[in-house]
Design a protein around this motif. Structure first.
Motif, PDB file in Angstrom:
ATOM      1  N   TRP A 148      69.669  93.628 -82.060  1.00 51.30           N
ATOM      2  CA  TRP A 148      68.980  93.160 -80.860  1.00 51.30           C
ATOM      3  C   TRP A 148      69.995  92.992 -79.728  1.00 51.30           C
ATOM      4  O   TRP A 148      71.069  92.428 -79.940  1.00 51.30           O
ATOM      5  N   ALA A 149      69.639  93.464 -78.559  1.00 49.00           N
ATOM      6  CA  ALA A 149      70.366  93.144 -77.333  1.00 49.00           C
ATOM      7  C   ALA A 149      69.505  92.144 -76.556  1.00 49.00           C
ATOM      8  O   ALA A 149      68.280  92.229 -76.573  1.00 49.00           O
ATOM      9  N   LYS A 150      70.144  91.195 -75.894  1.00 47.37           N
ATOM     10  CA  LYS A 150      69.397  90.091 -75.283  1.00 47.37           C
ATOM     11  C   LYS A 150      69.957  89.750 -73.918  1.00 47.37           C
ATOM     12  O   LYS A 150      71.169  89.626 -73.744  1.00 47.37           O
ATOM     13  N   THR A 151      69.055  89.611 -72.931  1.00 46.31           N
ATOM     14  CA  THR A 151      69.436  89.222 -71.578  1.00 46.31           C
ATOM     15  C   THR A 151      68.548  88.071 -71.114  1.00 46.31           C
ATOM     16  O   THR A 151      67.318  88.169 -71.202  1.00 46.31           O
ATOM     17  N   PRO A 152      69.139  86.960 -70.618  1.00 43.00           N
ATOM     18  CA  PRO A 152      68.332  85.829 -70.145  1.00 43.00           C
ATOM     19  C   PRO A 152      67.471  86.206 -68.942  1.00 43.00           C
ATOM     20  O   PRO A 152      67.844  87.067 -68.134  1.00 43.00           O
ATOM     21  N   LEU A 153      66.333  85.531 -68.819  1.00 43.84           N
ATOM     22  CA  LEU A 153      65.423  85.718 -67.690  1.00 43.84           C
ATOM     23  C   LEU A 153      65.210  84.376 -66.990  1.00 43.84           C
ATOM     24  O   LEU A 153      64.960  83.366 -67.652  1.00 43.84           O
ATOM     25  N   LEU A 154      65.292  84.377 -65.674  1.00 47.24           N
ATOM     26  CA  LEU A 154      65.074  83.156 -64.906  1.00 47.24           C
ATOM     27  C   LEU A 154      63.816  83.225 -64.045  1.00 47.24           C
ATOM     28  O   LEU A 154      63.117  82.228 -63.873  1.00 47.24           O
ATOM     29  N   ALA A 155      63.518  84.406 -63.506  1.00 43.89           N
ATOM     30  CA  ALA A 155      62.372  84.560 -62.599  1.00 43.89           C
ATOM     31  C   ALA A 155      61.121  85.063 -63.317  1.00 43.89           C
ATOM     32  O   ALA A 155      60.023  85.037 -62.758  1.00 43.89           O
ATOM     33  N   PHE A 156      61.264  85.561 -64.529  1.00 42.96           N
ATOM     34  CA  PHE A 156      60.148  86.104 -65.296  1.00 42.96           C
ATOM     35  C   PHE A 156      59.788  85.137 -66.416  1.00 42.96           C
ATOM     36  O   PHE A 156      60.677  84.662 -67.124  1.00 42.96           O
ATOM     37  N   PRO A 157      58.475  84.833 -66.594  1.00 43.82           N
ATOM     38  CA  PRO A 157      57.334  85.311 -65.810  1.00 43.82           C
ATOM     39  C   PRO A 157      57.244  84.587 -64.466  1.00 43.82           C
ATOM     40  O   PRO A 157      57.729  83.460 -64.351  1.00 43.82           O
ATOM     41  N   PRO A 158      56.629  85.215 -63.467  1.00 46.82           N
ATOM     42  CA  PRO A 158      56.580  84.614 -62.133  1.00 46.82           C
ATOM     43  C   PRO A 158      55.744  83.339 -62.131  1.00 46.82           C
ATOM     44  O   PRO A 158      54.723  83.247 -62.805  1.00 46.82           O
ATOM     45  N   LYS A 159      56.202  82.346 -61.369  1.00 48.57           N
ATOM     46  CA  LYS A 159      55.463  81.087 -61.263  1.00 48.57           C
ATOM     47  C   LYS A 159      54.239  81.228 -60.368  1.00 48.57           C
ATOM     48  O   LYS A 159      53.296  80.443 -60.465  1.00 48.57           O
ATOM     49  N   GLU A 160      54.261  82.220 -59.485  1.00 45.44           N
ATOM     50  CA  GLU A 160      53.151  82.451 -58.563  1.00 45.44           C
ATOM     51  C   GLU A 160      53.117  83.935 -58.211  1.00 45.44           C
ATOM     52  O   GLU A 160      54.131  84.638 -58.311  1.00 45.44           O
ATOM     53  N   PRO A 161      51.936  84.463 -57.831  1.00 45.65           N
ATOM     54  CA  PRO A 161      51.807  85.898 -57.544  1.00 45.65           C
ATOM     55  C   PRO A 161      52.794  86.412 -56.503  1.00 45.65           C
ATOM     56  O   PRO A 161      53.223  87.562 -56.579  1.00 45.65           O
ATOM     57  N   ALA A 162      53.188  85.566 -55.559  1.00 46.84           N
ATOM     58  CA  ALA A 162      54.097  86.008 -54.509  1.00 46.84           C
ATOM     59  C   ALA A 162      55.474  86.375 -55.061  1.00 46.84           C
ATOM     60  O   ALA A 162      56.248  87.061 -54.398  1.00 46.84           O
ATOM     61  N   ARG A 163      55.761  85.946 -56.289  1.00 47.81           N
ATOM     62  CA  ARG A 163      57.079  86.224 -56.886  1.00 47.81           C
ATOM     63  C   ARG A 163      57.014  87.338 -57.938  1.00 47.81           C
ATOM     64  O   ARG A 163      57.958  87.524 -58.695  1.00 47.81           O
ATOM     65  N   ASN A 164      55.886  88.056 -57.969  1.00 46.08           N
ATOM     66  CA  ASN A 164      55.742  89.135 -58.956  1.00 46.08           C
ATOM     67  C   ASN A 164      56.832  90.196 -58.829  1.00 46.08           C
ATOM     68  O   ASN A 164      57.400  90.648 -59.836  1.00 46.08           O
ATOM     69  N   ALA A 165      57.119  90.619 -57.600  1.00 43.69           N
ATOM     70  CA  ALA A 165      58.101  91.687 -57.393  1.00 43.69           C
ATOM     71  C   ALA A 165      59.480  91.245 -57.894  1.00 43.69           C
ATOM     72  O   ALA A 165      60.188  92.023 -58.551  1.00 43.69           O
ATOM     73  N   GLU A 166      59.859  90.019 -57.606  1.00 43.80           N
ATOM     74  CA  GLU A 166      61.152  89.495 -58.067  1.00 43.80           C
ATOM     75  C   GLU A 166      61.207  89.455 -59.591  1.00 43.80           C
ATOM     76  O   GLU A 166      62.208  89.829 -60.200  1.00 43.80           O
ATOM     77  N   ALA A 167      60.100  89.011 -60.212  1.00 41.37           N
ATOM     78  CA  ALA A 167      60.056  88.902 -61.667  1.00 41.37           C
ATOM     79  C   ALA A 167      60.124  90.272 -62.331  1.00 41.37           C
ATOM     80  O   ALA A 167      60.829  90.461 -63.331  1.00 41.37           O
ATOM     81  N   LEU A 168      59.400  91.237 -61.774  1.00 38.35           N
ATOM     82  CA  LEU A 168      59.413  92.585 -62.339  1.00 38.35           C
ATOM     83  C   LEU A 168      60.792  93.226 -62.192  1.00 38.35           C
ATOM     84  O   LEU A 168      61.270  93.899 -63.115  1.00 38.35           O
ATOM     85  N   ALA A 169      61.430  93.017 -61.046  1.00 35.05           N
ATOM     86  CA  ALA A 169      62.784  93.560 -60.857  1.00 35.05           C
ATOM     87  C   ALA A 169      63.746  92.948 -61.870  1.00 35.05           C
ATOM     88  O   ALA A 169      64.604  93.648 -62.419  1.00 35.05           O
ATOM     89  N   GLU A 170      63.588  91.659 -62.149  1.00 38.45           N
ATOM     90  CA  GLU A 170      64.501  91.003 -63.090  1.00 38.45           C
ATOM     91  C   GLU A 170      64.331  91.530 -64.510  1.00 38.45           C
ATOM     92  O   GLU A 170      65.316  91.835 -65.194  1.00 38.45           O
ATOM     93  N   ILE A 171      63.088  91.659 -64.981  1.00 38.24           N
ATOM     94  CA  ILE A 171      62.900  92.079 -66.369  1.00 38.24           C
ATOM     95  C   ILE A 171      63.304  93.537 -66.554  1.00 38.24           C
ATOM     96  O   ILE A 171      63.821  93.918 -67.614  1.00 38.24           O
ATOM     97  N   ARG A 172      63.141  94.359 -65.542  1.00 35.85           N
ATOM     98  CA  ARG A 172      63.564  95.746 -65.651  1.00 35.85           C
ATOM     99  C   ARG A 172      65.089  95.853 -65.600  1.00 35.85           C
ATOM    100  O   ARG A 172      65.681  96.679 -66.304  1.00 35.85           O
ATOM    101  N   ALA A 173      65.714  95.003 -64.804  1.00 36.17           N
ATOM    102  CA  ALA A 173      67.176  94.961 -64.811  1.00 36.17           C
ATOM    103  C   ALA A 173      67.692  94.491 -66.170  1.00 36.17           C
ATOM    104  O   ALA A 173      68.732  94.958 -66.656  1.00 36.17           O
ATOM    105  N   ALA A 174      66.951  93.573 -66.806  1.00 34.63           N
ATOM    106  CA  ALA A 174      67.334  93.084 -68.133  1.00 34.63           C
ATOM    107  C   ALA A 174      67.241  94.198 -69.167  1.00 34.63           C
ATOM    108  O   ALA A 174      68.088  94.299 -70.066  1.00 34.63           O
ATOM    109  N   PHE A 175      66.235  95.056 -69.050  1.00 33.08           N
ATOM    110  CA  PHE A 175      66.133  96.192 -69.966  1.00 33.08           C
ATOM    111  C   PHE A 175      67.340  97.106 -69.823  1.00 33.08           C
ATOM    112  O   PHE A 175      67.941  97.526 -70.820  1.00 33.08           O
TER     113      PHE A 175
END
Length: 198
Positions: A148-175
């Motif tokens: 397993w490779a593991k990367t921490p997430l801070l913005a995902f999942p988004p707390k509100e819809p306005a932060r969806n883009a930030e959350a998606l960018a973070e999880i894809r960067a983690a991949f």
């Protein structure tokens, strides 16, 4: 369908790559948890997760952008990326090549599982189970390494819809980060003589 991303590589060496079937999830809280895919299926009481944040198509795009022949220090390998994920049963129970290739220098890189894991103690992370199988000229793998490779997430999942883009960018960067983390673990394993196998 598979696409050879490095058609100019010397003949004889091939690295075949498969993405996973998409994001899964597991959540551990104080009062409940442990239901696999509770978040991605929208179960009550689980964090709300955007639909398909790291689906197969997204993975393929990031895998293609990663220059795998350089990341895995196999610059003489033609990278052949397959669009369709392999089943867990096939990956774990079939020691033979997953393609009809007769290459005398053959290896496989398989993204087996991608999990969003969240718990009240450690927070969220993206975990990717990746498996490398080296066949050489054989019909069955002679070396296998998976972890397993593991990367921490801070913005995902988004707390509100306005932060969806930030959350998606973070999880894809983690991949993407997990690809490099796994490559480092594989190199360390090979340097140590390939003693760790899964």
């Amino acid at each position: 369908m598979a696409v050879a991303d490095v058609p100019s590589a010397p003949p004889g060496c091939e690295l075949h790559v498969w993405p996973s079937g998409g994001l899964r999830s597991i959540y551990h809280g104080w009062l409940h948890g442990g239901i696999v895919d509770g978040a991605v299926k929208g179960r009550d009481g689980y964090p709300e997760v955007p639909a398909d944040p790291v689906d197969t198509a997204q993975q393929l795009a990031m895998i293609r952008a990663a220059a795998l022949q350089d990341v895995f220090t196999r610059t003489d390998y033609a990278v052949v990326i397959h669009d369709t994920p392999q089943s867990t049963v096939t990956i774990r129970q079939n020691p033979a090549r997953l393609t009809a290739s007769t290459s005398t220098c053959y290896a496989e890189l398989i993204f087996e599982d991608v999990f969003f894991q969240q718990d009240v103690v450690n927070g969220g992370s993206l975990k990717t189970l990746i498996r490398f199988r080296d066949f050489g000229a054989s019909d069955r793998f002679t070396k296998q390494f998976g972890t397993w490779a593991k990367t921490p997430l801070l913005a995902f999942p988004p707390k509100e819809p306005a932060r969806n883009a930030e959350a998606l960018a973070e999880i894809r960067a983690a991949f993407r980060s997990n690809i490099f983390e796994f490559a480092g673990a594989l190199r360390a394993n090979e340097t140590a003589g390939g003693k760790k196998k899964k």
